[in-house]
Design a protein around this motif. Structure first.
Motif: not given
Length: 290
Positions: A82-103
């Motif tokens: 989960f932590l690795q996924a959050a870091e990746l999604i944050g880098n790719l989509l930003g930390t305000s994206h719903p996918d980041y919220g889901s992680v």
């Protein structure tokens, strides 16, 4: 690139990837978490080969991989994924994206299982804020987040606050009137029943639990882990009210399913066996046979 697999069959990476997708979907439908964990190890590896370990596909698979290990109790692997996924999604989509919220939501759920309730509440609140700002309060993910936060409140003994969140979630889900969210309604009914039980509001609780079990059966069948979960909840209620024969029957059904789905070495089976043995002993004492 060619990969040799059993029975002398040769597959490309893409073909093996697609074959694994089908097996994973089948295991998911049947609630077979052991099978899911086994197939996901290789599926994650192949996702990295096909798309790269910095891709959105790899991040999504990591998130799914973490969820499976959370469900079978491998908390360390789940947290790492989960932590690795959050870091990746944050880098790719930003930390305000719903996918980041889901992680973040998944991490919060894991920390709740690990009894790190303050951390769980913090992550659920962050996820809810992202959902509210990007999707709105009528969106399923926001409603689900409210439910999850309500569970943390229950863990913290804040039962009235939890009940309010579960009631709001149920109203919004029922207003949506959408079949795919039937399972979410069942889960919310169960959560609401729990919050009321904790406040000794027993009137109507059994109806909530029976309705939830009926939804699980209707949507998933009687061989799914959520059906076992529903039987466990009813059994637990009947233990509370001293109806031990009823509790014993429901625990027995849950025990048989846990044996089939998780195996006799699993923690789920161990807990179910203890519950069944306790209900059996209480029923025997109540019947005067001990």
């Amino acid at each position: 690139m060619l990969i040799k697999i059993q029975e002398g069959i040769i597959l490309t990476v893409q073909e093996e990837y697609q074959a694994l997708q089908e097996k994973i979907a089948d295991c998911d439908h049947r609630g077979d978490y052991i099978g899911l964990a086994r197939y996901m190890e290789r599926f994650l590896e192949l996702t990295g080969v096909l798309y790269g370990k910095e891709s959105s596909q790899y991040a999504t698979t990591l998130n799914d991989y973490g969820g499976i290990h959370r469900d079978i109790g491998n908390n360390e692997k789940a947290e790492q994924a989960f932590l690795q996924a959050a870091e990746l999604i944050g880098n790719l989509l930003g930390t305000s994206h719903p996918d980041y919220g889901s992680v973040l939501n998944n991490l919060a759920g894991l920390y709740r299982l690990m009894k790190q309730y303050d951390k769980a509440e913090q992550y659920f609140q962050r996820a809810l804020k992202i959902y509210e700002e990007t999707l709105g309060k009528q969106h399923f993910l926001y409603i689900s987040g409210m439910n999850n936060l309500g569970l943390v409140y229950q863990d913290q003994g804040r039962f009235a606050e939890a009940e309010e969140l579960h009631e709001r979630s149920l109203v919004l889900l029922e207003e949506a009137n959408d079949n795919p969210i039937a399972i979410a309604i069942a889960t919310t009914l169960t959560n609401l029943a729990s919050a009321r039980r904790q406040q000794h509001k027993l009137e109507g609780v059994v109806s909530l639990l029976e309705r939830a079990l009926h939804i699980y059966e209707e949507q998933l069948g009687r061989n799914h882990s959520l059906y076992a979960y529903g039987m466990n909840n009813l059994a637990s209620y009947y233990m509370t009210t001293g109806e031990y024969e009823k509790a014993k029957l429901y625990y027995q059904g849950a025990l048989e399913l846990c044996k089939m789905l998780f195996g006799e070495e699993s923690r789920n089976y161990e807990i179910s066996l203890r519950n069944y043995q306790l209900a059996s002993r209480k029923a025997a004492e109540q019947g005067g046979t001990v």
